[in-house]
Motif scaffolding. Sequence first.
Motif, PDB file in Angstrom:
ATOM      1  N   CYS A  36     -19.277  64.772  64.535  1.00 41.70           N
ATOM      2  CA  CYS A  36     -20.101  63.604  64.862  1.00 41.70           C
ATOM      3  C   CYS A  36     -21.353  63.986  65.644  1.00 41.70           C
ATOM      4  O   CYS A  36     -22.418  63.394  65.444  1.00 41.70           O
ATOM      5  N   VAL A  37     -21.234  64.955  66.527  1.00 46.56           N
ATOM      6  CA  VAL A  37     -22.408  65.383  67.301  1.00 46.56           C
ATOM      7  C   VAL A  37     -23.477  65.952  66.364  1.00 46.56           C
ATOM      8  O   VAL A  37     -24.673  65.707  66.546  1.00 46.56           O
ATOM      9  N   LYS A  38     -23.047  66.672  65.336  1.00 41.43           N
ATOM     10  CA  LYS A  38     -24.004  67.321  64.435  1.00 41.43           C
ATOM     11  C   LYS A  38     -24.453  66.433  63.273  1.00 41.43           C
ATOM     12  O   LYS A  38     -25.479  66.694  62.646  1.00 41.43           O
ATOM     13  N   ALA A  39     -23.677  65.376  62.989  1.00 40.80           N
ATOM     14  CA  ALA A  39     -23.926  64.568  61.785  1.00 40.80           C
ATOM     15  C   ALA A  39     -25.309  63.945  61.750  1.00 40.80           C
ATOM     16  O   ALA A  39     -25.879  63.733  60.689  1.00 40.80           O
ATOM     17  N   ALA A  40     -25.870  63.621  62.918  1.00 39.42           N
ATOM     18  CA  ALA A  40     -27.188  62.978  62.967  1.00 39.42           C
ATOM     19  C   ALA A  40     -28.273  63.962  63.407  1.00 39.42           C
ATOM     20  O   ALA A  40     -29.302  63.549  63.953  1.00 39.42           O
ATOM     21  N   CYS A  41     -28.035  65.256  63.145  1.00 38.64           N
ATOM     22  CA  CYS A  41     -29.011  66.300  63.503  1.00 38.64           C
ATOM     23  C   CYS A  41     -29.368  66.229  64.989  1.00 38.64           C
ATOM     24  O   CYS A  41     -30.547  66.273  65.369  1.00 38.64           O
ATOM     25  N   GLY A 116     -11.285  58.982  56.385  1.00 39.98           N
ATOM     26  CA  GLY A 116     -11.934  60.292  56.322  1.00 39.98           C
ATOM     27  C   GLY A 116     -12.790  60.510  57.554  1.00 39.98           C
ATOM     28  O   GLY A 116     -12.689  59.775  58.528  1.00 39.98           O
ATOM     29  N   LEU A 117     -13.659  61.531  57.492  1.00 39.26           N
ATOM     30  CA  LEU A 117     -14.526  61.802  58.632  1.00 39.26           C
ATOM     31  C   LEU A 117     -15.546  60.672  58.813  1.00 39.26           C
ATOM     32  O   LEU A 117     -16.057  60.134  57.830  1.00 39.26           O
ATOM     33  N   PRO A 118     -15.877  60.305  60.047  1.00 36.86           N
ATOM     34  CA  PRO A 118     -16.859  59.244  60.293  1.00 36.86           C
ATOM     35  C   PRO A 118     -18.232  59.599  59.736  1.00 36.86           C
ATOM     36  O   PRO A 118     -18.609  60.774  59.672  1.00 36.86           O
ATOM     37  N   LYS A 119     -18.989  58.567  59.328  1.00 36.58           N
ATOM     38  CA  LYS A 119     -20.357  58.753  58.835  1.00 36.58           C
ATOM     39  C   LYS A 119     -21.326  58.112  59.820  1.00 36.58           C
ATOM     40  O   LYS A 119     -21.040  57.061  60.388  1.00 36.58           O
ATOM     41  N   ALA A 120     -22.483  58.757  59.992  1.00 35.41           N
ATOM     42  CA  ALA A 120     -23.487  58.249  60.934  1.00 35.41           C
ATOM     43  C   ALA A 120     -24.330  57.174  60.248  1.00 35.41           C
ATOM     44  O   ALA A 120     -25.185  57.477  59.417  1.00 35.41           O
ATOM     45  N   ALA A 121     -24.079  55.918  60.604  1.00 30.96           N
ATOM     46  CA  ALA A 121     -24.805  54.791  60.003  1.00 30.96           C
ATOM     47  C   ALA A 121     -26.029  54.453  60.846  1.00 30.96           C
ATOM     48  O   ALA A 121     -25.955  54.400  62.074  1.00 30.96           O
ATOM     49  N   MET A 122     -27.141  54.215  60.174  1.00 33.41           N
ATOM     50  CA  MET A 122     -28.397  53.916  60.866  1.00 33.41           C
ATOM     51  C   MET A 122     -28.471  52.440  61.246  1.00 33.41           C
ATOM     52  O   MET A 122     -28.257  51.568  60.410  1.00 33.41           O
ATOM     53  N   ALA A 330     -27.166  58.993  57.826  1.00 34.25           N
ATOM     54  CA  ALA A 330     -28.005  60.157  58.082  1.00 34.25           C
ATOM     55  C   ALA A 330     -27.939  61.117  56.898  1.00 34.25           C
ATOM     56  O   ALA A 330     -28.896  61.824  56.594  1.00 34.25           O
ATOM     57  N   ASN A 331     -26.803  61.129  56.199  1.00 29.87           N
ATOM     58  CA  ASN A 331     -26.586  61.983  55.035  1.00 29.87           C
ATOM     59  C   ASN A 331     -26.946  61.206  53.768  1.00 29.87           C
ATOM     60  O   ASN A 331     -26.321  60.192  53.443  1.00 29.87           O
ATOM     61  N   LYS A 332     -27.960  61.672  53.019  1.00 28.28           N
ATOM     62  CA  LYS A 332     -28.441  60.950  51.830  1.00 28.28           C
ATOM     63  C   LYS A 332     -27.392  60.890  50.728  1.00 28.28           C
ATOM     64  O   LYS A 332     -27.318  59.910  49.981  1.00 28.28           O
ATOM     65  N   GLU A 333     -26.592  61.934  50.606  1.00 30.48           N
ATOM     66  CA  GLU A 333     -25.551  61.957  49.576  1.00 30.48           C
ATOM     67  C   GLU A 333     -24.515  60.861  49.835  1.00 30.48           C
ATOM     68  O   GLU A 333     -24.064  60.186  48.901  1.00 30.48           O
ATOM     69  N   GLN A 334     -24.150  60.675  51.097  1.00 28.06           N
ATOM     70  CA  GLN A 334     -23.204  59.619  51.451  1.00 28.06           C
ATOM     71  C   GLN A 334     -23.810  58.247  51.205  1.00 28.06           C
ATOM     72  O   GLN A 334     -23.115  57.307  50.811  1.00 28.06           O
ATOM     73  N   THR A 335     -25.113  58.120  51.417  1.00 27.94           N
ATOM     74  CA  THR A 335     -25.806  56.855  51.160  1.00 27.94           C
ATOM     75  C   THR A 335     -25.738  56.495  49.682  1.00 27.94           C
ATOM     76  O   THR A 335     -25.443  55.350  49.314  1.00 27.94           O
ATOM     77  N   GLU A 336     -25.979  57.464  48.820  1.00 26.25           N
ATOM     78  CA  GLU A 336     -25.993  57.229  47.379  1.00 26.25           C
ATOM     79  C   GLU A 336     -24.620  56.763  46.869  1.00 26.25           C
ATOM     80  O   GLU A 336     -24.531  55.939  45.954  1.00 26.25           O
ATOM     81  N   LYS A 337     -23.565  57.258  47.466  1.00 24.17           N
ATOM     82  CA  LYS A 337     -22.216  56.896  47.035  1.00 24.17           C
ATOM     83  C   LYS A 337     -21.902  55.422  47.274  1.00 24.17           C
ATOM     84  O   LYS A 337     -20.963  54.884  46.686  1.00 24.17           O
TER      85      LYS A 337
END
Length: 511
Positions: A36-41, A116-122, A330-337
């Motif tokens: 999570c610390v790294k997920a949002a750069c 699954g692993l948490p995703k960083a939502a904007m 933050a991850n474009k691939e996760q956004t597309e899904k």
Amino acid sequence: MQNCPQYVALYLGMSKIGVVASLINHNLRSDSLVHCVKAACTTGLIFETRLGVAVEEVQESLNGMKLYCLDGEMERLTATNMEPALRTCCITKPEIGLKVNPKQVLFYVFTSGTTGLPKAAMVSHYRFIYFSLAVYIAQRLKPEDIIYSALPLYHTNAVVLGMGIMIQKGVTVVLRRKFSASHFWEDCCQYNCTAVQYIGELCRYLLAQPPRSFDTQHRVRLAFGNGMQMELWEKFQSRFQVSHIGEFYGATEGNVAAINSTGKVGACGHFSVIDPFDIYPVKIIKRDETTGQPIRDSNGLCVLCKPGECGEIIGKVKKHGVFQQFDGYANKEQTEKKLIYNVVQKGDVWFSSGDVMIQDEEGYIYFLDRTGDTFRWKGENVSTREVETIISDLLEMRDVVVFGVAIPRTEGKAGMAVIAANQVTDINLNELQHQLLKKLPAYTHPMFIRIVSSCDLTGTFKLKKVGLRAEGYNIHEVSDPLFYLDVRGSKQYEVLNEDSYQAILNGKIQF
């Protein structure tokens, strides 16, 4: 950080100078924390000393990231102590040339990680402003109200709705560092609260508490949040004398939101069924229970659900609509899904919520389950959420997790329930089965039961299923007591041992 006033000051102050905050679940440890610390750069991490050990454990994985300790020094960490630095800062309004676009990111909030692993939502400035104002208006709150919030500030409900209402409308918020079921109503009495926030299993934990005088001595007229099970709704209102439940629906990252402002029992919102202009385009579409994909007609477009039919709720994506935007992750691939194409017409784009809903003829919508949690058994759809709620109610509000498991040479998935109990003798499984016959159709009854000492929860009171589902009823992976429902013999729950396990795998025991 845990809940504290500095939390709010920090993310607002950082936003003022163009720094985006990433709100981390303070319960995370080890690899989950690093993820999570790294997920949002992230380039820097602020923490309080009480959580310093967790940071210390992963510092080698943070690759030289700047560390800031909010309230002291850490012996084994090279971190800037923010306390003396903040005391020497100028307290007058800073001169800032920064121009903020309302569509820019205010902060990142992570999904719960139940699947699954948490995703960083904007979360944009727009989203923060409009969603908190919408709840304020729909729930008829006033500036003189006092809201009690024991929800974690790394979650949307607390940080956007609770704090957003406070910041914009001057409502007072009573912030508790950590939720306590035994002190909840006592706190409300002490601070003269008129409204409370809830989420997930919180209301069930309150109902599980022994009755106390504080239950009805408070001034709370409104409880607002999401995740109130229909079966608990009227029990909650009756016991705690709360006149209005303000259930709403919305995902941190999604463009679909709804509010139940009328108090309709069980509903999480309402959409007009006679809107000729499709002002707020939201649809419920049919999904294939096996593949999880949308069911399409001969033209390749999605099949829409009629009133009374369950399906996935989706929202049309519009780049220039405040409520229809999908900011994504933050991850474009996760956004597309999370996008579905060609829904109502060729070329349109819709946000996939992953939530199974049903709409009645009046337009009220009711949350049933998450896609992937709903499963088919005996040709019928089974809502794990409904079964969890009924079993928990029968067992005096124990933690219960339900999911579907595969049985060799058997179509669909059978239900399995994981029940928290100190020991097996705390639960009379055959009495439970007798009561389930009165409450639920036979196809929804768990074919397998596992007794555990406790169920894992996310920080927002959601029960984790991923690991439990993977282990299933495999006696070679599960050391906890396991039982199966002998539907063709005793019609009672029997101990699952090596012999019965092999008989199930070989088809000698059938369901």
